[in-house]
Design a protein around this motif. Structure first.
Motif, PDB file in Angstrom:
ATOM      1  N   TRP A 128      38.367  -9.671  24.652  1.00 45.53           N
ATOM      2  CA  TRP A 128      38.967 -10.932  25.090  1.00 45.53           C
ATOM      3  C   TRP A 128      37.952 -12.048  24.923  1.00 45.53           C
ATOM      4  O   TRP A 128      36.826 -11.944  25.394  1.00 45.53           O
ATOM      5  CB  TRP A 128      39.414 -10.848  26.543  1.00 45.53           C
ATOM      6  CG  TRP A 128      40.448 -11.872  26.904  1.00 45.53           C
ATOM      7  CD1 TRP A 128      40.236 -13.186  27.209  1.00 45.53           C
ATOM      8  CD2 TRP A 128      41.855 -11.670  26.980  1.00 45.53           C
ATOM      9  NE1 TRP A 128      41.416 -13.815  27.475  1.00 45.53           N
ATOM     10  CE2 TRP A 128      42.448 -12.910  27.337  1.00 45.53           C
ATOM     11  CE3 TRP A 128      42.681 -10.572  26.774  1.00 45.53           C
ATOM     12  CZ2 TRP A 128      43.813 -13.063  27.504  1.00 45.53           C
ATOM     13  CZ3 TRP A 128      44.046 -10.727  26.942  1.00 45.53           C
ATOM     14  CH2 TRP A 128      44.604 -11.962  27.295  1.00 45.53           C
ATOM     15  N   VAL A 130      36.404 -15.420  25.875  1.00 41.40           N
ATOM     16  CA  VAL A 130      36.378 -16.333  27.014  1.00 41.40           C
ATOM     17  C   VAL A 130      36.554 -17.775  26.567  1.00 41.40           C
ATOM     18  O   VAL A 130      37.204 -18.575  27.245  1.00 41.40           O
ATOM     19  CB  VAL A 130      35.053 -16.149  27.783  1.00 41.40           C
ATOM     20  CG1 VAL A 130      34.864 -17.267  28.805  1.00 41.40           C
ATOM     21  CG2 VAL A 130      35.029 -14.793  28.473  1.00 41.40           C
ATOM     22  N   ASP A 133      40.255 -18.028  25.792  1.00 38.85           N
ATOM     23  CA  ASP A 133      41.123 -17.294  26.721  1.00 38.85           C
ATOM     24  C   ASP A 133      42.246 -16.583  25.968  1.00 38.85           C
ATOM     25  O   ASP A 133      43.422 -16.676  26.328  1.00 38.85           O
ATOM     26  CB  ASP A 133      41.700 -18.230  27.788  1.00 38.85           C
ATOM     27  CG  ASP A 133      42.259 -17.456  28.983  1.00 38.85           C
ATOM     28  OD1 ASP A 133      42.008 -16.231  29.061  1.00 38.85           O
ATOM     29  OD2 ASP A 133      42.960 -18.061  29.811  1.00 38.85           O
ATOM     30  N   ARG A 134      41.862 -15.889  24.919  1.00 42.33           N
ATOM     31  CA  ARG A 134      42.824 -15.127  24.125  1.00 42.33           C
ATOM     32  C   ARG A 134      42.201 -13.791  23.735  1.00 42.33           C
ATOM     33  O   ARG A 134      40.987 -13.651  23.708  1.00 42.33           O
ATOM     34  CB  ARG A 134      43.199 -15.888  22.841  1.00 42.33           C
ATOM     35  CG  ARG A 134      43.968 -17.171  23.097  1.00 42.33           C
ATOM     36  CD  ARG A 134      44.270 -17.860  21.778  1.00 42.33           C
ATOM     37  NE  ARG A 134      44.973 -19.120  21.969  1.00 42.33           N
ATOM     38  CZ  ARG A 134      45.276 -19.957  20.987  1.00 42.33           C
ATOM     39  NH1 ARG A 134      44.942 -19.643  19.747  1.00 42.33           N
ATOM     40  NH2 ARG A 134      45.913 -21.075  21.233  1.00 42.33           N
ATOM     41  N   PRO A 135      43.043 -12.829  23.405  1.00 42.73           N
ATOM     42  CA  PRO A 135      42.491 -11.552  22.930  1.00 42.73           C
ATOM     43  C   PRO A 135      41.693 -11.761  21.651  1.00 42.73           C
ATOM     44  O   PRO A 135      42.040 -12.581  20.813  1.00 42.73           O
ATOM     45  CB  PRO A 135      43.737 -10.700  22.665  1.00 42.73           C
ATOM     46  CG  PRO A 135      44.827 -11.337  23.462  1.00 42.73           C
ATOM     47  CD  PRO A 135      44.515 -12.805  23.492  1.00 42.73           C
ATOM     48  N   SER A 156      41.434  -5.199  26.253  1.00 42.60           N
ATOM     49  CA  SER A 156      42.359  -6.215  26.776  1.00 42.60           C
ATOM     50  C   SER A 156      42.215  -6.439  28.275  1.00 42.60           C
ATOM     51  O   SER A 156      43.176  -6.784  28.950  1.00 42.60           O
ATOM     52  CB  SER A 156      43.811  -5.826  26.445  1.00 42.60           C
ATOM     53  OG  SER A 156      43.956  -5.587  25.074  1.00 42.60           O
ATOM     54  N   ARG A 158      41.144  -8.858  30.580  1.00 44.93           N
ATOM     55  CA  ARG A 158      40.795 -10.277  30.618  1.00 44.93           C
ATOM     56  C   ARG A 158      39.827 -10.590  31.753  1.00 44.93           C
ATOM     57  O   ARG A 158      38.809 -11.258  31.558  1.00 44.93           O
ATOM     58  CB  ARG A 158      42.072 -11.098  30.763  1.00 44.93           C
ATOM     59  CG  ARG A 158      41.864 -12.593  30.942  1.00 44.93           C
ATOM     60  CD  ARG A 158      43.191 -13.315  30.930  1.00 44.93           C
ATOM     61  NE  ARG A 158      43.047 -14.736  31.181  1.00 44.93           N
ATOM     62  CZ  ARG A 158      43.279 -15.314  32.367  1.00 44.93           C
ATOM     63  NH1 ARG A 158      43.685 -14.567  33.395  1.00 44.93           N
ATOM     64  NH2 ARG A 158      43.121 -16.615  32.515  1.00 44.93           N
ATOM     65  N   THR A 159      40.135 -10.133  32.944  1.00 50.64           N
ATOM     66  CA  THR A 159      39.275 -10.429  34.092  1.00 50.64           C
ATOM     67  C   THR A 159      37.885  -9.835  33.902  1.00 50.64           C
ATOM     68  O   THR A 159      36.878 -10.478  34.203  1.00 50.64           O
ATOM     69  CB  THR A 159      39.909  -9.877  35.375  1.00 50.64           C
ATOM     70  OG1 THR A 159      41.191 -10.484  35.568  1.00 50.64           O
ATOM     71  CG2 THR A 159      39.037 -10.177  36.590  1.00 50.64           C
ATOM     72  N   ARG A 247      46.826 -16.728  33.983  1.00 51.46           N
ATOM     73  CA  ARG A 247      47.036 -17.134  32.600  1.00 51.46           C
ATOM     74  C   ARG A 247      48.490 -17.523  32.412  1.00 51.46           C
ATOM     75  O   ARG A 247      49.399 -16.727  32.682  1.00 51.46           O
ATOM     76  CB  ARG A 247      46.649 -15.999  31.648  1.00 51.46           C
ATOM     77  CG  ARG A 247      46.600 -16.406  30.180  1.00 51.46           C
ATOM     78  CD  ARG A 247      45.949 -15.289  29.366  1.00 51.46           C
ATOM     79  NE  ARG A 247      45.709 -15.718  27.983  1.00 51.46           N
ATOM     80  CZ  ARG A 247      46.559 -15.502  26.991  1.00 51.46           C
ATOM     81  NH1 ARG A 247      47.707 -14.882  27.225  1.00 51.46           N
ATOM     82  NH2 ARG A 247      46.274 -15.913  25.768  1.00 51.46           N
ATOM     83  N   ALA A 251      49.978 -12.653  27.380  1.00 51.70           N
ATOM     84  CA  ALA A 251      49.169 -11.988  26.356  1.00 51.70           C
ATOM     85  C   ALA A 251      50.052 -11.179  25.434  1.00 51.70           C
ATOM     86  O   ALA A 251      51.061 -10.631  25.856  1.00 51.70           O
ATOM     87  CB  ALA A 251      48.149 -11.069  27.030  1.00 51.70           C
ATOM     88  N   SER A 421      44.964 -10.507  18.356  1.00 55.23           N
ATOM     89  CA  SER A 421      43.915 -11.465  18.702  1.00 55.23           C
ATOM     90  C   SER A 421      43.954 -12.740  17.884  1.00 55.23           C
ATOM     91  O   SER A 421      43.297 -13.715  18.249  1.00 55.23           O
ATOM     92  CB  SER A 421      42.535 -10.803  18.529  1.00 55.23           C
ATOM     93  OG  SER A 421      42.332 -10.430  17.180  1.00 55.23           O
TER      94      SER A 421
END
Length: 443
Positions: A128, A130, A133-135, A156, A158-159, A247, A251, A421
């Motif tokens: 992911w 940063v 903010d996308r894969p 995948s 994200r956090t 988000r 996703a 992605s």
């Protein structure tokens, strides 16, 4: 104060007046690598989203990851060497707080040199980006020599990616702070105290000797705990401050999971059904034939080829109705000259070569366009997706040898390539041009 010192010296290890040659070499190689990472990391995270610097930033990211793994390996080696070899003791004249700070800084250095690469590894494994903010799933190739696998079961997340990058960045800032403290302390020992501490790590310096001081075991626990606490604190603060909010954009679906190893192309070819076409059969000259592809990546053109493929071709300009061709391509054999790209192409969102080892093109019909120009209508299957494809080509015949050249543009979106992605083609061009050049002899 000497931040190369450490907690208690084991009775079996006798302290020397300077560090060993191996310890000195490991120290300075690590120092040069770490110092190179600071400006590199600062610049590339700002340049990666700018079209004019995106390609250079992408390349620096790969170098950055490679150096990070080199630092991790060197640090593990340094820890082993430190535990099995003596180091010079602290000057007896150092104040108590100086000794505590020196040892705490030393422990913190080691902790950061382990934790910073590890959090970077977690970040790239999470898949992911940063910054957007996308894969984003990019393989890691160590200086183009071999692929370093991602940590398992982190895809995948994200956090996790945001938290790992926050900890990575804050610990890098903490490392820069310690480097500054390290330099100030070294200069103080050499210029003010003149106690020969700097000469322990710089063999060409000559310093005044000093009386040794070894801390009791109990007193060594405080600086050790303080060094570890420093690393944990800035890591946790960085992680907490960079945790993402909700988000708004959903996703995309995760790429298909990998499965058993790829099937050898020879087995695929053997299982390829014989065509029912009655046109002339041809034997492909693989040395004189090829399948290539090209597009753009991060604003820069790229090209590649498939090293392993096979085909069953039956073609006769006077018998187009009885002509047919089946081409099987081993997707794991894709080569671009960029080890990171090649490793990424094998991943689930691209070819997923472990689960779907071949791509298949099969013609349905042929049509003459006049002269030596023809057109093959057929279907292309990559992974679970099949799309119709029309391939225009030029056919030339000399004796029993024929040459075919054709090219077609394929849309990534239609074939579900890289849509996890990079669905908006911000990195890789939407269309990929495929060129086919075949030299064959009549059977």
């Amino acid at each position: 104060m000497n931040i190369h010192s450490s907690s208690p010296v084991r009775p079996a290890l006798k302290s020397g007046k300077r560090y060993s040659a191996v310890a000195i070499a490991l120290h300075w190689v690590s120092a040069l690598l770490v110092i190179s990472m600071i400006p590199m990391g600062w610049w590339m995270v700002r340049a990666i989203n700018k079209p004019d610097t995106q390609q250079l930033a992408y390349q620096l990211f790969q170098v950055h990851k490679s150096i990070g793994f080199a630092i991790l390996a060197l640090t593990l080696l340094r820890v082993v060497w430190r535990l099995t070899h003596p180091i010079p003791a602290l000057p007896a004249g150092m104040k108590g707080w100086e000794r505590i700070l020196a040892r705490a800084t030393h422990i913190a250095f080691y902790g950061l040199l382990l934790a910073i690469p590890l959090t970077g590894w977690v970040y790239v494994s999470a898949g992911w980006a940063v910054s957007t903010d996308r894969p984003l799933m990019v393989a890691t190739s160590w200086f183009g020599l071999f692929t370093i696998p991602d940590l398992p079961r982190l895809e995948s997340m994200r956090t996790l990616a945001f938290g790992a990058m926050g900890a990575h960045a804050y610990m890098a800032y903490g490392g820069a702070l310690l480097i500054g403290l390290h330099l100030v302390a070294a200069l103080k020992h050499h210029v003010i105290d003149r106690d020969g501490v700097l000469a322990q790590m710089l063999p060409f310096l000559r310093g005044r000797g000093h009386e040794d001081h070894h801390a009791p075991v109990g007193k060594a626990l405080l600086p050790r705990s303080a060094g570890i606490a420093f690393v944990l604190l800035i890591g946790l603060v960085g992680c907490w401050l960079h945790l993402p909010g909700p988000r708004t954009e959903p996703a995309p679906m995760a790429a298909e999971a990998a499965a058993p190893a790829a099937i050898p192309l020879s087995a695929v070819a053997a299982a390829m059904p014989a065509t029912d076409a009655n046109a002339t059969a041809w034997t492909i000259d693989k040395a004189a034939s090829g399948i290539t592809f090209s597009g753009s990546h991060a604003g820069k053109p790229f090209s590649g080829r498939f090293d392993e493929w096979t085909g069953d071709i039956r073609f006769d300009p006077t018998n187009l109705a009885g002509s047919k061709a089946i081409i099987i391509v081993n997707t794991i054999s894709a080569k671009t000259g960029d080890a990171t790209q090649e490793s990424s192409l094998k991943n689930g969102e691209w070819f997923n070569a472990a689960r779907f080892p071949e791509a298949r093109f099969e013609t349905k019909s042929f049509k003459s366009l006049g002269g030596d120009r023809y057109e093959a209508a057929g279907s292309l299957t990559i992974k679970k997706t099949t799309v119709p494809v029309t391939l225009p080509f030029i056919y030339s015949l000399q004796g029993d040898k024929a040459q075919v050249e054709g090219n077609v543009e394929l849309e990534r979106a239609a074939l579900d390539l890289g849509m996890f992605s990079d669905p908006a083609a911000e990195w890789v061009s939407k269309a990929i041009e495929v060129k086919i050049g075949v030299t064959a002899t009549r059977k």
